[in-house]
Design an enzyme around this catalytic site. Sequence first.
Site, PDB file in Angstrom:
ATOM      1  N   ASP A 155       0.831  -1.199   0.000  1.00  0.00           N
ATOM      2  CA  ASP A 155       0.000   0.000   0.000  1.00  0.00           C
ATOM      3  C   ASP A 155       0.869   1.255   0.000  1.00  0.00           C
ATOM      4  O   ASP A 155       2.051   1.218   0.367  1.00  0.00           O
ATOM      5  CB  ASP A 155      -0.910   0.022   1.232  1.00  0.00           C
ATOM      6  CG  ASP A 155      -1.876  -1.149   1.246  1.00  0.00           C
ATOM      7  OD1 ASP A 155      -2.152  -1.691   0.164  1.00  0.00           O
ATOM      8  OD2 ASP A 155      -2.345  -1.509   2.342  1.00  0.00           O
ATOM      9  N   LYS A 156       0.276   2.366  -0.361  1.00  0.00           N
ATOM     10  CA  LYS A 156       1.004   3.628  -0.450  1.00  0.00           C
ATOM     11  C   LYS A 156       1.682   3.986   0.870  1.00  0.00           C
ATOM     12  O   LYS A 156       2.807   4.501   0.886  1.00  0.00           O
ATOM     13  CB  LYS A 156       0.050   4.750  -0.872  1.00  0.00           C
ATOM     14  CG  LYS A 156       0.718   6.096  -1.096  1.00  0.00           C
ATOM     15  CD  LYS A 156      -0.292   7.125  -1.588  1.00  0.00           C
ATOM     16  CE  LYS A 156       0.363   8.478  -1.813  1.00  0.00           C
ATOM     17  NZ  LYS A 156      -0.607   9.496  -2.299  1.00  0.00           N
TER      18      LYS A 156
END
Length: 236
Positions: free
Chosen positions: A105-106
């Site tokens: 994920d970011k």
Amino acid sequence: MNIGTRSKVKELIKKGQVSVDGKVICKPEQHIDETRAKITCMGREYVYRPYVYYMMNKPAGVITATTDERERTVLDLLKEQLKVRFGEEGAGVPLRDIFPVGRLDKDTVGLLLLTNDGALAHNLLSPSKHVAKQYFVRTDMNVTNEQERNLESGVMIGQNEKTRPAQVILKGENECYITITEGKYHQIKRMFHAVGNKVIYLKRMSMGSLVLDETLAEGQIRELTPKEVTDLCSRI
């Protein structure tokens, strides 16, 4: 090997800028054995490598993708570092062929493998292989013994979606290591949410036999060692 377009390379050959096994060549149509020949172009030696493997300590704020119109990607980060090290031509590798193996994920940091080896990527991500991935987790609240037991037994993270048993090692009141053998969407975050807790920091530490090099600062990249590649390919 990212030296240039076909027409540019022909011009370099005609200008005597390319040599094979120490002899300058002047004909673009000359055939060679790319696995054995010693190729030099403009004074630099190039060694053909069909596959490349990079370890990244992914930083937060960068998305795991090859291209994006709005966000900075892990491929952008790789290109920037290769340009600094090797100049405009990169490391002699067609970057368009490189992709991240799996997704972080970011806001997730840690180990990310980038390669152009599709077969290895398939084996690492295949659900049937059950490749182990370990994460360091910091949570909003203390991780209780009951939460630990539930995570290790497998929890429901959606309708008819139960996780495989995980391994949990408590490191502090709200910190632990968790190892899973699957890769469902937002799995770690959903697992902790299912037991009544919230992940506030997530870092991947290992994937199969590949362990994050802790000397790499977040955002740094290095090539895998031959042993790391051999171990990764042979244990799947």
